[in-house]
Design a protein around this motif. Structure first.
Motif, mmCIF file in Angstrom:
data_model
loop_
_atom_site.group_PDB
_atom_site.id
_atom_site.type_symbol
_atom_site.label_atom_id
_atom_site.label_comp_id
_atom_site.label_asym_id
_atom_site.label_seq_id
_atom_site.Cartn_x
_atom_site.Cartn_y
_atom_site.Cartn_z
ATOM 1 N N ASN A 1 -10.961 26.829 -13.572
ATOM 2 C CA ASN A 1 -12.062 27.649 -13.043
ATOM 3 C C ASN A 1 -12.792 26.942 -11.915
ATOM 4 O O ASN A 1 -13.928 27.262 -11.597
ATOM 5 C CB ASN A 1 -13.056 27.998 -14.167
ATOM 6 C CG ASN A 1 -13.885 26.799 -14.595
ATOM 7 O OD1 ASN A 1 -13.425 25.661 -14.511
ATOM 8 N ND2 ASN A 1 -15.089 27.051 -15.061
ATOM 9 N N ARG B 1 -17.156 24.322 -9.548
ATOM 10 C CA ARG B 1 -16.947 25.179 -10.713
ATOM 11 C C ARG B 1 -17.660 26.509 -10.512
ATOM 12 O O ARG B 1 -18.845 26.572 -10.197
ATOM 13 C CB ARG B 1 -17.414 24.471 -11.987
ATOM 14 C CG ARG B 1 -16.637 23.182 -12.212
ATOM 15 C CD ARG B 1 -16.795 22.567 -13.578
ATOM 16 N NE ARG B 1 -15.927 21.393 -13.682
ATOM 17 C CZ ARG B 1 -14.644 21.432 -13.995
ATOM 18 N NH1 ARG B 1 -14.077 22.593 -14.275
ATOM 19 N NH2 ARG B 1 -13.930 20.334 -14.045
ATOM 20 N N ASP C 1 -19.333 32.262 -14.252
ATOM 21 C CA ASP C 1 -18.460 33.091 -15.082
ATOM 22 C C ASP C 1 -18.229 34.488 -14.516
ATOM 23 O O ASP C 1 -17.169 35.087 -14.731
ATOM 24 C CB ASP C 1 -19.038 33.200 -16.497
ATOM 25 C CG ASP C 1 -19.021 31.861 -17.225
ATOM 26 O OD1 ASP C 1 -18.215 30.992 -16.836
ATOM 27 O OD2 ASP C 1 -19.813 31.689 -18.168
ATOM 28 N N HIS C 2 -19.203 35.019 -13.787
ATOM 29 C CA HIS C 2 -19.076 36.393 -13.313
ATOM 30 C C HIS C 2 -18.152 36.530 -12.097
ATOM 31 O O HIS C 2 -17.808 37.646 -11.701
ATOM 32 C CB HIS C 2 -20.454 36.972 -12.959
ATOM 33 C CG HIS C 2 -21.076 36.366 -11.732
ATOM 34 N ND1 HIS C 2 -21.751 35.166 -11.768
ATOM 35 C CD2 HIS C 2 -21.106 36.798 -10.437
ATOM 36 C CE1 HIS C 2 -22.194 34.887 -10.540
ATOM 37 N NE2 HIS C 2 -21.813 35.857 -9.729
ATOM 38 N N ASP D 1 -14.535 36.082 -10.057
ATOM 39 C CA ASP D 1 -13.091 36.055 -10.256
ATOM 40 C C ASP D 1 -12.495 35.005 -9.317
ATOM 41 O O ASP D 1 -12.461 35.190 -8.101
ATOM 42 C CB ASP D 1 -12.504 37.435 -9.959
ATOM 43 C CG ASP D 1 -11.010 37.511 -10.265
ATOM 44 O OD1 ASP D 1 -10.356 36.454 -10.327
ATOM 45 O OD2 ASP D 1 -10.500 38.633 -10.433
#
Length: 383
Positions: free
Chosen positions: A356, A330, A333-334, A336
Protein backbone atom coordinates in the motif's frame (compact mmCIF):
# COMPACT_ATOMS: atom_id res chain seq x y z
CA UNK A 1 25.19 19.84 -5.70
CA UNK A 2 23.24 20.75 -8.86
CA UNK A 3 21.01 18.53 -11.00
CA UNK A 4 23.10 16.18 -13.14
CA UNK A 5 20.47 15.19 -15.71
CA UNK A 6 22.78 16.10 -18.58
CA UNK A 7 24.90 13.05 -17.68
CA UNK A 8 21.98 10.80 -18.62
CA UNK A 9 19.71 10.28 -21.64
CA UNK A 10 16.31 10.61 -19.95
CA UNK A 11 13.75 12.29 -22.26
CA UNK A 12 12.43 15.64 -21.04
CA UNK A 13 8.82 14.42 -20.84
CA UNK A 14 9.77 11.50 -18.56
CA UNK A 15 9.85 11.78 -14.78
CA UNK A 16 11.92 8.82 -13.64
CA UNK A 17 11.74 8.34 -9.87
CA UNK A 18 12.56 4.64 -9.79
CA UNK A 19 16.30 4.13 -9.34
CA UNK A 20 15.45 1.48 -6.74
CA UNK A 21 14.08 -0.59 -9.64
CA UNK A 22 16.94 0.04 -12.06
CA UNK A 23 19.13 3.06 -12.68
CA UNK A 24 19.24 4.83 -16.01
CA UNK A 25 22.61 4.59 -17.70
CA UNK A 26 25.21 7.31 -17.60
CA UNK A 27 26.30 8.47 -21.04
CA UNK A 28 29.90 7.66 -20.13
CA UNK A 29 28.87 4.13 -19.16
CA UNK A 30 27.11 3.67 -22.50
CA UNK A 31 30.18 4.94 -24.36
CA UNK A 32 32.41 2.55 -22.41
CA UNK A 33 30.09 -0.32 -23.28
CA UNK A 34 30.13 0.49 -26.98
CA UNK A 35 33.92 0.70 -26.98
CA UNK A 36 34.17 -2.55 -24.98
CA UNK A 37 31.91 -4.36 -27.45
CA UNK A 38 34.65 -3.99 -30.06
CA UNK A 39 37.33 -5.67 -27.94
CA UNK A 40 36.51 -9.24 -28.91
CA UNK A 41 36.74 -8.30 -32.58
CA UNK A 42 40.48 -8.40 -31.94
CA UNK A 43 41.15 -11.27 -29.49
CA UNK A 44 44.82 -11.26 -30.47
CA UNK A 45 45.11 -7.91 -28.66
CA UNK A 46 43.81 -9.30 -25.34
CA UNK A 47 46.81 -10.05 -23.13
CA UNK A 48 47.03 -12.33 -20.10
CA UNK A 49 47.28 -9.37 -17.72
CA UNK A 50 44.02 -7.99 -19.14
CA UNK A 51 42.18 -10.78 -17.31
CA UNK A 52 43.29 -9.23 -14.00
CA UNK A 53 44.19 -5.56 -14.32
CA UNK A 54 40.72 -4.17 -15.05
CA UNK A 55 39.05 -6.03 -12.17
CA UNK A 56 41.88 -5.04 -9.81
CA UNK A 57 41.14 -1.40 -10.62
CA UNK A 58 37.42 -2.08 -10.27
CA UNK A 59 37.89 -3.52 -6.78
CA UNK A 60 40.02 -0.54 -5.81
CA UNK A 61 37.39 1.91 -7.06
CA UNK A 62 34.54 0.12 -5.27
CA UNK A 63 36.68 -0.02 -2.11
CA UNK A 64 37.00 3.76 -2.19
CA UNK A 65 33.22 4.07 -2.29
CA UNK A 66 32.76 1.99 0.88
CA UNK A 67 35.83 3.10 2.85
CA UNK A 68 37.57 -0.25 2.48
CA UNK A 69 41.39 -0.05 2.80
CA UNK A 70 42.00 -3.56 1.40
CA UNK A 71 40.71 -4.25 -2.14
CA UNK A 72 41.59 -7.93 -1.74
CA UNK A 73 38.53 -8.13 0.51
CA UNK A 74 36.32 -7.43 -2.51
CA UNK A 75 35.08 -10.15 -4.84
CA UNK A 76 33.54 -9.39 -8.22
CA UNK A 77 30.38 -11.48 -8.49
CA UNK A 78 27.27 -11.49 -10.73
CA UNK A 79 24.47 -10.97 -8.21
CA UNK A 80 23.41 -10.65 -4.59
CA UNK A 81 22.12 -14.24 -4.62
CA UNK A 82 25.63 -15.40 -5.56
CA UNK A 83 27.14 -13.52 -2.62
CA UNK A 84 24.55 -14.81 -0.18
CA UNK A 85 25.18 -18.36 -1.42
CA UNK A 86 28.84 -17.93 -0.46
CA UNK A 87 27.84 -16.84 3.04
CA UNK A 88 25.37 -19.71 3.33
CA UNK A 89 27.96 -22.29 2.29
CA UNK A 90 30.38 -21.06 4.96
CA UNK A 91 27.89 -20.64 7.79
CA UNK A 92 28.11 -23.65 10.08
CA UNK A 93 24.52 -23.45 11.29
CA UNK A 94 23.62 -25.91 14.03
CA UNK A 95 20.20 -27.26 14.96
CA UNK A 96 18.27 -24.72 17.01
CA UNK A 97 20.41 -21.75 15.99
CA UNK A 98 18.68 -18.70 14.53
CA UNK A 99 18.99 -16.51 11.46
CA UNK A 100 17.38 -13.09 11.85
CA UNK A 101 15.78 -11.25 8.94
CA UNK A 102 13.38 -8.35 8.53
CA UNK A 103 9.83 -8.91 7.32
CA UNK A 104 9.33 -8.84 3.53
CA UNK A 105 13.05 -8.82 2.88
CA UNK A 106 14.08 -9.05 -0.78
CA UNK A 107 13.85 -12.70 -2.00
CA UNK A 108 17.57 -13.02 -2.80
CA UNK A 109 18.23 -12.38 0.88
CA UNK A 110 15.52 -14.75 2.06
CA UNK A 111 15.59 -17.96 0.03
CA UNK A 112 19.18 -18.97 0.98
CA UNK A 113 18.35 -18.75 4.67
CA UNK A 114 15.02 -20.52 4.31
CA UNK A 115 16.77 -23.43 2.63
CA UNK A 116 19.70 -23.51 5.07
CA UNK A 117 17.44 -23.38 8.13
CA UNK A 118 15.38 -26.24 6.74
CA UNK A 119 18.44 -28.37 5.94
CA UNK A 120 20.20 -27.76 9.27
CA UNK A 121 17.11 -27.64 11.48
CA UNK A 122 17.77 -24.02 12.30
CA UNK A 123 15.16 -21.31 12.80
CA UNK A 124 14.30 -18.17 10.88
CA UNK A 125 13.41 -15.20 13.07
CA UNK A 126 11.53 -12.68 10.92
CA UNK A 127 11.04 -9.34 12.64
CA UNK A 128 7.90 -7.56 11.43
CA UNK A 129 7.49 -3.80 11.32
CA UNK A 130 5.09 -2.45 13.97
CA UNK A 131 1.94 -0.86 12.60
CA UNK A 132 2.10 2.26 14.74
CA UNK A 133 3.70 5.67 15.09
CA UNK A 134 7.52 5.83 15.22
CA UNK A 135 7.51 2.72 13.05
CA UNK A 136 11.19 2.87 12.07
CA UNK A 137 12.41 3.51 15.61
CA UNK A 138 10.34 0.69 17.08
CA UNK A 139 11.25 -1.70 14.25
CA UNK A 140 14.92 -1.17 15.05
CA UNK A 141 14.22 -1.78 18.73
CA UNK A 142 12.45 -5.06 17.92
CA UNK A 143 15.41 -6.20 15.85
CA UNK A 144 17.82 -5.60 18.73
CA UNK A 145 15.48 -7.34 21.18
CA UNK A 146 15.44 -10.47 19.00
CA UNK A 147 19.22 -10.86 18.78
CA UNK A 148 20.32 -13.33 21.46
CA UNK A 149 22.75 -16.14 22.21
CA UNK A 150 20.99 -18.40 19.71
CA UNK A 151 21.47 -15.92 16.87
CA UNK A 152 24.01 -17.19 14.34
CA UNK A 153 23.46 -14.56 11.65
CA UNK A 154 21.69 -11.25 11.14
CA UNK A 155 21.22 -10.54 7.43
CA UNK A 156 19.64 -7.21 6.61
CA UNK A 157 19.63 -4.26 4.24
CA UNK A 158 20.96 -0.85 5.22
CA UNK A 159 17.50 0.35 4.17
CA UNK A 160 14.43 -1.77 3.49
CA UNK A 161 14.04 -2.27 -0.24
CA UNK A 162 10.27 -1.67 -0.26
CA UNK A 163 9.94 1.58 1.69
CA UNK A 164 13.40 2.89 2.57
CA UNK A 165 13.20 2.30 6.32
CA UNK A 166 16.75 2.74 7.62
CA UNK A 167 18.24 0.21 10.02
CA UNK A 168 20.77 1.20 12.67
CA UNK A 169 23.63 -1.01 11.52
CA UNK A 170 26.06 0.25 14.15
CA UNK A 171 23.72 -0.74 16.98
CA UNK A 172 22.96 -4.05 15.30
CA UNK A 173 26.70 -4.68 14.81
CA UNK A 174 27.34 -3.99 18.49
CA UNK A 175 24.60 -6.41 19.55
CA UNK A 176 25.72 -9.17 17.16
CA UNK A 177 29.28 -8.83 18.47
CA UNK A 178 28.02 -9.24 22.02
CA UNK A 179 26.38 -12.59 21.19
CA UNK A 180 28.97 -13.81 18.65
CA UNK A 181 26.70 -13.58 15.60
CA UNK A 182 27.62 -12.56 12.07
CA UNK A 183 26.28 -9.42 10.39
CA UNK A 184 25.70 -9.57 6.63
CA UNK A 185 24.44 -6.44 4.88
CA UNK A 186 22.63 -6.26 1.55
CA UNK A 187 23.75 -2.85 0.31
CA UNK A 188 21.91 -2.99 -3.01
CA UNK A 189 19.41 -0.26 -2.11
CA UNK A 190 21.87 2.03 -0.35
CA UNK A 191 25.52 1.82 -1.39
CA UNK A 192 26.28 4.57 -3.88
CA UNK A 193 23.54 6.92 -2.68
CA UNK A 194 23.84 6.58 1.11
CA UNK A 195 27.28 6.83 2.78
CA UNK A 196 28.60 3.46 3.94
CA UNK A 197 31.94 2.79 5.62
CA UNK A 198 33.02 -0.78 6.33
CA UNK A 199 35.48 0.45 8.93
CA UNK A 200 32.65 2.13 10.80
CA UNK A 201 30.01 -0.62 10.48
CA UNK A 202 32.44 -3.59 10.39
CA UNK A 203 30.09 -6.07 8.70
CA UNK A 204 31.25 -9.64 8.20
CA UNK A 205 30.01 -9.33 4.64
CA UNK A 206 28.50 -6.65 2.42
CA UNK A 207 26.88 -7.69 -0.86
CA UNK A 208 25.74 -5.17 -3.44
CA UNK A 209 24.24 -5.37 -6.94
CA UNK A 210 25.62 -2.95 -9.52
CA UNK A 211 22.59 -2.04 -11.61
CA UNK A 212 20.71 0.16 -9.16
CA UNK A 213 22.40 2.85 -7.06
CA UNK A 214 25.85 1.95 -8.39
CA UNK A 215 24.59 3.06 -11.84
CA UNK A 216 26.25 0.07 -13.51
CA UNK A 217 25.19 -2.72 -15.89
CA UNK A 218 23.05 -5.72 -15.06
CA UNK A 219 24.89 -8.89 -13.92
CA UNK A 220 27.67 -7.04 -12.09
CA UNK A 221 27.87 -7.07 -8.30
CA UNK A 222 30.37 -6.84 -5.46
CA UNK A 223 30.93 -8.61 -2.16
CA UNK A 224 33.09 -7.47 0.71
CA UNK A 225 34.17 -10.33 3.00
CA UNK A 226 35.69 -9.79 6.43
CA UNK A 227 38.22 -12.03 8.17
CA UNK A 228 35.61 -14.66 9.13
CA UNK A 229 35.58 -15.77 5.48
CA UNK A 230 39.34 -15.74 4.87
CA UNK A 231 39.65 -19.53 4.79
CA UNK A 232 36.21 -20.37 3.44
CA UNK A 233 35.09 -22.37 0.43
CA UNK A 234 33.86 -20.72 -2.78
CA UNK A 235 30.71 -22.00 -4.47
CA UNK A 236 32.49 -22.79 -7.73
CA UNK A 237 35.88 -24.16 -8.69
CA UNK A 238 37.25 -21.89 -11.39
CA UNK A 239 40.79 -21.35 -12.59
CA UNK A 240 41.00 -17.62 -11.92
CA UNK A 241 40.48 -17.74 -8.15
CA UNK A 242 43.48 -20.07 -7.58
CA UNK A 243 47.03 -19.10 -6.68
CA UNK A 244 49.29 -18.37 -9.64
CA UNK A 245 46.38 -18.14 -12.10
CA UNK A 246 48.22 -15.23 -13.74
CA UNK A 247 50.72 -17.76 -15.15
CA UNK A 248 48.84 -18.98 -18.21
CA UNK A 249 51.67 -21.31 -19.22
CA UNK A 250 51.39 -23.09 -15.87
CA UNK A 251 47.63 -23.47 -15.59
CA UNK A 252 47.78 -27.25 -15.88
CA UNK A 253 50.16 -27.36 -12.93
CA UNK A 254 47.00 -27.63 -10.88
CA UNK A 255 46.96 -25.48 -7.77
CA UNK A 256 45.18 -26.66 -4.63
CA UNK A 257 45.32 -23.27 -2.90
CA UNK A 258 42.84 -20.46 -3.49
CA UNK A 259 43.79 -16.83 -3.71
CA UNK A 260 43.80 -14.92 -0.44
CA UNK A 261 40.85 -13.28 1.29
CA UNK A 262 37.84 -12.45 -0.88
CA UNK A 263 39.62 -13.21 -4.16
CA UNK A 264 38.83 -16.90 -3.64
CA UNK A 265 35.14 -16.08 -4.07
CA UNK A 266 35.34 -14.31 -7.43
CA UNK A 267 32.98 -15.67 -10.06
CA UNK A 268 34.44 -17.44 -13.08
CA UNK A 269 34.96 -15.13 -16.08
CA UNK A 270 34.77 -12.11 -13.77
CA UNK A 271 37.21 -10.37 -16.12
CA UNK A 272 34.13 -9.68 -18.31
CA UNK A 273 35.63 -7.46 -20.97
CA UNK A 274 32.24 -5.95 -21.85
CA UNK A 275 30.73 -5.11 -18.46
CA UNK A 276 33.84 -4.32 -16.41
CA UNK A 277 34.68 -1.05 -18.24
CA UNK A 278 31.06 0.06 -17.89
CA UNK A 279 31.02 -0.63 -14.16
CA UNK A 280 34.33 1.16 -13.77
CA UNK A 281 32.97 4.36 -15.34
CA UNK A 282 29.91 4.27 -13.12
CA UNK A 283 31.94 3.88 -9.92
CA UNK A 284 34.33 6.63 -10.92
CA UNK A 285 31.40 9.01 -11.37
CA UNK A 286 29.89 8.08 -8.02
CA UNK A 287 33.20 8.64 -6.25
CA UNK A 288 33.46 12.02 -7.93
CA UNK A 289 29.96 13.04 -6.83
CA UNK A 290 30.20 11.45 -3.37
CA UNK A 291 27.42 9.47 -1.69
CA UNK A 292 26.98 12.13 1.01
CA UNK A 293 26.38 14.78 -1.66
CA UNK A 294 23.88 12.55 -3.46
CA UNK A 295 22.05 11.92 -0.22
CA UNK A 296 21.98 15.64 0.58
CA UNK A 297 20.70 16.46 -2.91
CA UNK A 298 17.86 13.97 -2.55
CA UNK A 299 17.06 15.32 0.90
CA UNK A 300 16.72 18.88 -0.38
CA UNK A 301 14.71 17.71 -3.37
CA UNK A 302 12.15 15.80 -1.31
CA UNK A 303 11.81 18.02 1.77
CA UNK A 304 8.94 20.24 0.58
CA UNK A 305 7.01 17.45 -1.22
CA UNK A 306 7.14 15.27 1.88
CA UNK A 307 5.83 18.08 4.08
CA UNK A 308 2.94 18.66 1.67
CA UNK A 309 2.03 14.98 1.46
CA UNK A 310 2.11 14.62 5.24
CA UNK A 311 -0.37 17.49 5.50
CA UNK A 312 -2.71 15.56 3.18
CA UNK A 313 -2.75 12.49 5.43
CA UNK A 314 -0.11 10.35 3.74
CA UNK A 315 2.28 8.51 6.04
CA UNK A 316 6.03 8.79 5.56
CA UNK A 317 8.73 7.56 7.91
CA UNK A 318 10.52 10.05 10.15
CA UNK A 319 13.67 11.30 8.42
CA UNK A 320 15.88 9.79 11.13
CA UNK A 321 14.70 6.33 10.10
CA UNK A 322 14.66 6.49 6.31
CA UNK A 323 16.97 7.28 3.44
CA UNK A 324 16.34 10.42 1.41
CA UNK A 325 16.94 8.47 -1.80
CA UNK A 326 14.26 5.82 -1.19
CA UNK A 327 10.97 6.88 0.35
CA UNK A 328 7.82 4.89 1.04
CA UNK A 329 4.64 7.00 0.83
CA UNK A 330 1.88 5.05 2.53
CA UNK A 331 -1.49 5.78 1.02
CA UNK A 332 -4.64 6.54 3.07
CA UNK A 333 -7.17 3.70 3.10
CA UNK A 334 -9.71 5.52 0.95
CA UNK A 335 -7.32 5.78 -2.02
CA UNK A 336 -6.94 3.09 -4.67
CA UNK A 337 -3.19 2.51 -5.09
CA UNK A 338 -3.61 0.77 -8.45
CA UNK A 339 -5.69 3.63 -9.85
CA UNK A 340 -3.06 6.08 -8.62
CA UNK A 341 -0.36 3.99 -10.26
CA UNK A 342 -2.24 4.17 -13.56
CA UNK A 343 -2.30 7.96 -13.31
CA UNK A 344 1.47 8.01 -12.90
CA UNK A 345 1.89 5.91 -16.04
CA UNK A 346 -0.51 8.12 -17.96
CA UNK A 347 1.67 11.15 -17.20
CA UNK A 348 5.03 9.40 -17.77
CA UNK A 349 5.91 9.34 -14.09
CA UNK A 350 7.79 6.18 -13.20
CA UNK A 351 7.66 4.91 -9.62
CA UNK A 352 7.05 1.51 -8.00
CA UNK A 353 4.13 0.35 -5.89
CA UNK A 354 5.00 -1.96 -3.02
CA UNK A 355 1.96 -3.09 -1.04
CA UNK A 356 0.00 0.00 0.00
CA UNK A 357 3.02 2.24 -0.45
CA UNK A 358 4.29 4.31 -3.35
CA UNK A 359 8.06 3.82 -3.51
CA UNK A 360 9.76 6.99 -4.70
CA UNK A 361 13.47 6.71 -5.49
CA UNK A 362 14.98 9.97 -6.81
CA UNK A 363 18.55 10.62 -7.88
CA UNK A 364 20.69 13.50 -9.11
CA UNK A 365 19.02 13.41 -12.54
CA UNK A 366 15.75 14.56 -10.94
CA UNK A 367 14.83 18.17 -10.29
CA UNK A 368 12.07 20.14 -8.57
CA UNK A 369 9.82 19.92 -11.63
CA UNK A 370 9.84 16.13 -11.30
CA UNK A 371 8.79 16.34 -7.67
CA UNK A 372 6.09 18.92 -8.42
CA UNK A 373 4.66 16.63 -11.08
CA UNK A 374 4.59 13.70 -8.66
CA UNK A 375 2.85 15.69 -5.93
CA UNK A 376 0.31 17.19 -8.31
CA UNK A 377 -0.85 13.75 -9.47
CA UNK A 378 -1.14 12.53 -5.88
CA UNK A 379 -3.04 15.64 -4.77
CA UNK A 380 -5.59 15.27 -7.58
CA UNK A 381 -6.27 11.71 -6.46
CA UNK A 382 -6.46 12.63 -2.78
CA UNK A 383 -8.66 15.75 -2.94
Amino acid sequence: MLCQKDHFSIPDHVTYLNCAYMSPQLKTVMDAGIEAAHIKNYPFQIKAEDFFNATTLLRQTFSKLIGNPDPDRIAVIPSVSYGMAIVSKNLNLQAGEEILLTHEQFPSNFYPWQKLACEKKGRLVIVEAPNEDDRGKKWNEKILENINEKTKLVTIGNVHWADGTKFDLKAIRQRTSEVGALLVVDGTQSVGALPFDVGDIQPDALVCSGYKWLLGPYSMAFAYFGSFFDDGDPIEENWINRHNSEDFAGLVAYESNYKEKALRYAVGEHSNFSLTPMMQKALEQLNEWGASNIQQYCSQLTKAPIAELLSLGFRIENENYRGSHLIGIRVPDHLDVKALSNQFKKHDVYISVRGNAIRVAPHVYNDQNDMDKLVEIIKKAAL
